[in-house]
Design a protein around this motif. Structure first.
Motif, short mmCIF file in Angstrom:
data_model
loop_
_atom_site.label_atom_id
_atom_site.label_comp_id
_atom_site.label_asym_id
_atom_site.label_seq_id
_atom_site.Cartn_x
_atom_site.Cartn_y
_atom_site.Cartn_z
N UNK A 145 65.97 3.73 26.37
CA UNK A 145 67.48 3.87 26.18
C UNK A 145 68.23 5.02 26.34
N UNK A 146 67.18 5.54 25.13
CA UNK A 146 67.57 6.97 24.99
C UNK A 146 67.23 7.76 25.95
N UNK A 147 66.40 7.76 26.96
CA UNK A 147 65.13 8.92 27.33
C UNK A 147 66.04 8.88 29.13
N UNK A 148 67.18 7.64 29.34
CA UNK A 148 66.97 7.42 30.40
C UNK A 148 68.64 9.24 31.08
N UNK A 149 68.54 9.12 30.68
CA UNK A 149 70.55 10.08 31.18
C UNK A 149 68.86 10.97 31.64
N UNK A 150 68.24 11.97 30.73
CA UNK A 150 67.72 12.46 30.79
C UNK A 150 66.37 12.60 32.09
N UNK A 151 66.00 10.98 31.99
CA UNK A 151 65.39 10.54 33.78
C UNK A 151 66.53 10.92 35.35
N UNK A 152 67.70 10.32 34.67
CA UNK A 152 68.06 10.64 35.75
C UNK A 152 68.13 11.92 36.12
N UNK A 153 69.08 13.13 35.18
CA UNK A 153 68.96 14.43 35.45
C UNK A 153 68.12 15.05 36.28
N UNK A 154 66.46 14.31 36.52
CA UNK A 154 65.48 14.44 36.15
C UNK A 154 65.00 14.86 37.48
N UNK A 155 65.75 13.79 38.32
CA UNK A 155 65.61 12.87 39.72
C UNK A 155 66.80 14.41 40.45
N UNK A 156 65.49 14.97 41.66
CA UNK A 156 66.48 15.93 42.69
C UNK A 156 65.54 16.06 43.70
N UNK A 157 66.74 16.87 45.57
CA UNK A 157 65.47 16.18 46.64
C UNK A 157 66.59 18.13 46.77
N UNK A 158 65.61 18.76 47.48
CA UNK A 158 65.99 19.81 48.68
C UNK A 158 65.74 19.76 49.19
N UNK A 159 66.93 19.82 50.40
CA UNK A 159 66.20 20.26 52.46
C UNK A 159 66.66 21.87 52.58
N UNK A 160 65.10 22.04 52.73
CA UNK A 160 64.26 23.27 53.29
C UNK A 160 64.67 22.71 55.36
N UNK A 161 64.12 23.97 55.38
CA UNK A 161 64.25 24.70 56.74
C UNK A 161 63.13 23.75 57.69
N UNK A 162 61.95 23.56 56.71
CA UNK A 162 60.82 22.43 57.53
C UNK A 162 59.97 20.76 56.88
N UNK A 163 60.87 21.61 55.34
CA UNK A 163 60.65 19.83 54.99
C UNK A 163 61.38 19.52 54.06
N UNK A 164 61.28 18.41 53.41
CA UNK A 164 62.55 17.38 51.82
C UNK A 164 61.61 17.97 51.05
N UNK A 165 62.13 18.42 50.06
CA UNK A 165 61.48 18.74 48.46
C UNK A 165 61.67 17.76 47.90
N UNK A 166 61.00 17.04 47.00
CA UNK A 166 61.75 15.89 46.01
C UNK A 166 60.80 15.95 44.47
N UNK A 167 62.01 15.99 43.16
CA UNK A 167 60.88 16.00 42.42
C UNK A 167 61.98 14.84 41.36
N UNK A 168 60.98 14.68 40.24
CA UNK A 168 61.42 13.57 39.03
C UNK A 168 60.42 13.38 37.88
N UNK A 169 61.13 13.24 36.95
CA UNK A 169 59.22 13.08 35.76
C UNK A 169 59.99 14.41 34.60
N UNK A 170 60.52 14.12 33.53
CA UNK A 170 60.34 13.95 32.05
C UNK A 170 59.39 14.56 31.60
#
Length: 154
Positions: A58-83
């Motif tokens: 429960x305490x780490x839930x906000x940080x886990x949510x903030x760690x998720x993201x994606x980036x659209x680049x010219x040739x690919x999609x980059x996805x990140x997650x994790x603390x």
């Protein structure tokens, strides 16, 4: 739409993570209570561990949510997650075979969806949770168009 900026998930996704953490904590605690009722020597320690795990998630839930993201680049999609175990995956647009939208009951109640990508590589397993429904639909349509145009050139 290709902008090279990192996009995070909706802040509402924190609700999904909190509900998931609470349910997991309750299930672990219920199992530990069964051992307490049965009188096993490890019942009380198991209950203590279950409560600690529930509180930590429960305490780490906000940080886990903030760690998720994606980036659209010219040739690919980059996805990140994790603390602690940080994962960064690049999915080339031409390798996307299926883009699926999933909505669980809590996410659906909050107007959120999860975008899942299937590629030829079985180990990819990329999914972007916590997207607003409209954003998920628009991103899926955009990526399907990109994937089709990139596959033609292969």
């Amino acid at each position: 739409m290709v902008d090279g900026e990192w996009h995070g998930v909706s802040p509402k996704y924190l609700g999904v993570e909190i509900v998931s953490s609470i349910i997991s904590g309750l299930v672990l605690s219920a199992i530990a209570v069964v051992f307490v009722v049965l009188g096993t020597w490890f019942g009380w320690p198991a209950l203590g561990v279950a409560i600690v795990i529930g509180v930590v998630t429960l305490v780490l839930a906000p940080r886990r949510v903030r760690s998720i993201g994606y980036q659209l680049r010219s040739d690919d999609l980059v996805f990140k997650r994790g603390i602690m175990f940080h994962r960064v995956v690049s999915v080339p647009y031409g390798r996307m075979q299926l883009i699926d939208i999933n909505r669980g009951p809590v996410a659906r109640a909050l107007g959120l969806a999860e975008l899942k990508f299937v590629t030829a590589a079985a180990s990819t397993g990329v999914s972007i949770p916590g997207l607003v429904d409209e954003e998920a639909n628009a991103l899926r349509d955009y990526l399907v168009g990109l994937a089709e145009s990139r596959r033609v050139g292969l």
